[in-house]
Design an enzyme around this catalytic site. Structure first.
Site, short mmCIF file in Angstrom:
data_model
loop_
_atom_site.label_atom_id
_atom_site.label_comp_id
_atom_site.label_asym_id
_atom_site.label_seq_id
_atom_site.Cartn_x
_atom_site.Cartn_y
_atom_site.Cartn_z
N LYS A 80 0.86 -1.19 0.00
CA LYS A 80 0.00 0.00 0.00
C LYS A 80 0.89 1.22 0.00
O LYS A 80 1.97 1.20 0.60
CB LYS A 80 -0.85 0.01 1.29
N GLY A 176 -25.13 2.88 2.81
CA GLY A 176 -24.24 3.59 1.87
C GLY A 176 -24.55 3.21 0.44
O GLY A 176 -24.46 2.04 0.05
N GLY A 178 -23.04 4.57 -2.36
CA GLY A 178 -22.01 5.20 -3.19
C GLY A 178 -21.69 4.31 -4.38
O GLY A 178 -22.54 3.58 -4.90
N VAL A 180 -20.09 1.52 -4.74
CA VAL A 180 -20.37 0.08 -4.60
C VAL A 180 -21.83 -0.16 -4.22
O VAL A 180 -22.52 -1.00 -4.82
CB VAL A 180 -19.45 -0.57 -3.54
#
Ligand code: NAI
Length: 347
Positions: A80, A176, A178, A180
């Site tokens: 990452k 949520g 959004g 996805v």
């Protein structure tokens, strides 16, 4: 933080801390493991409260990517990068500086987009290094693939809980809507599920009500909705001492990263008889879609791997049952077996 102690405790291979004052850039690239292939993981850009906080995030997230990639059967290790924001006005120079650091790593780490970065940023980085995915010109937005993977994970959990076809006609509460969450709502509506939805953005809720006949819920209470499945698709840390006792669903399965506030909350869910699908198993569809650009997979192989999330969840739940583990512990154990096999075979 004693960095070496931390790397030793969590098994990281390498951490690069780089700065380029002319570009206003400070970045961290954490490579947790290359046992199964190049360390793949997104580039997160955030205004952190301190350097230690950014480093902690990079170390934690890179380790999580190792487990996610291993369990998804991808030929990737885990890494990452974390960039300390806010970015300067010359955003392209900032991302070119990051790309030079990645280029110096010679392919040990391959970047993608993440919170705070975009496919356009990845495209800028691609001018400097080929070790970058998630480009505008590639497979593109991973969210529909993530949503599809979550739906397959949910089917697996429902079949394990209620028998074959277990998800049909069930009610799913989505937190949520959004990138996805709204794709997941479409997938589930197409599957005949009833939906209860919540978002802090009322426009997104109205869209789901209009498109799918969903019922709206208060964002502060969606976890307690009268649903069969609760799908967290907004924030991390939503499964905690306050929410777990109020959950009425039999299954928790969603896209959000780090849903458990603390590892012990996996035990609290199990104690209430709630079947929790570990987040990194359910939400692997995004990184699986990256295999087309990063590993040269044909799309058919990617689709098969996405559908394979069903089998992985069944496998995790079977191990959890057999060995009296939480699903979270069973997933970690399976990922660690894959890593050990990869190290032994020298892949
Ligand atoms: P997004 O930012 O597009 O959507 C998040 C949605 O949650 C927004 O509509 C926002 O208004 C809503 N929201 C924020 N706070 C809320 C609250 N308290 N209650 C209800 N809704 C709230 O993010 P995206 O891309 O859809 O990702 C969702 C989660 O899935 C994140 O945790 C992300 O890290 C994770 N994830 C996403 C992947 C992807 O392919 N986009 C891949 C793997 C994980």
């Amino acid at each position: 933080m004693d960095v070496l102690d931390h790397l030793t405790a969590h098994g990281h291979e390498q951490v690069t801390i780089a700065r380029d004052p002319a570009a206003g850039y400070v970045g961290i690239v954490a490579i947790h493991s290359t046992a199964l292939g190049p360390a793949v993981g997104g580039t997160r850009l955030r205004a952190y409260g301190s350097f230690d906080e950014a480093l902690t995030d990079a170390l934690r997230l890179s380790r999580g990517m190792t487990y996610k990639n291993a369990l998804a059967g991808l030929p990737f290790g885990g890494g990452k990068s974390v960039l300390l924001g806010p970015p300067p006005p010359d955003r392209a120079a900032f991302f070119r500086a990051h790309a030079r650091v990645i280029e110096q790593l010679g392919g040990a780490y391959v970047a993608g987009e993440d919170v705070g970065t975009t496919p356009a940023d990845m495209q800028v980085m691609a001018e400097v290094t080929r070790h970058v995915g998630g480009l505008v010109s590639g497979v593109g937005d991973p969210s529909p693939y993530t949503a599809h993977g979550v739906r397959r994970a949910m089917e697996a959990a429902a079949d394990a809980r209620w028998g074959p076809g277990g998800l049909a006609g069930r009610t799913v509460a989505i937190q949520g809507l959004g990138s996805v969450g709204r794709h997941l709502a479409s997938e589930l509506a197409g599957f005949g599920a009833r939906l209860i939805v919540a978002d802090v953005d009322p426009g997104r809720v109205e869209d789901a009500v209009a498109a799918h006949g969903a019922t709206m819920a208060d964002p502060a209470a969606i976890h307690a909705a009268a649903a069969d499945v609760f799908a967290p698709c907004a924030l991390g840390g939503v499964l905690d001492d306050g929410t777990i006792p109020a959950i009425r669903a039999a299954i928790v399965c969603g896209a959000a990263n780090n849903q458990l506030l603390e590892p012990r909350h996996a035990g609290d869910l199990a104690a209430r008889g709630i079947l929790y699908v570990p987040d990194y198993v359910a939400n692997a569809g995004g990184v699986i879609s990256g295999s087309v650009d990063l590993a040269g997979w044909p799309r058919a192989r990617m689709t098969a791997a996405l559908d394979g999330i069903y089998d992985t969840v069944r496998w995790v739940l079977a191990l959890a049952d057999a060995d009296h583990l939480t699903p979270a512990a069973a997933a970690d154990r399976l990922a660690e077996h894959r890593l050990a096999a990869g190290r032994a075979s020298g892949t």
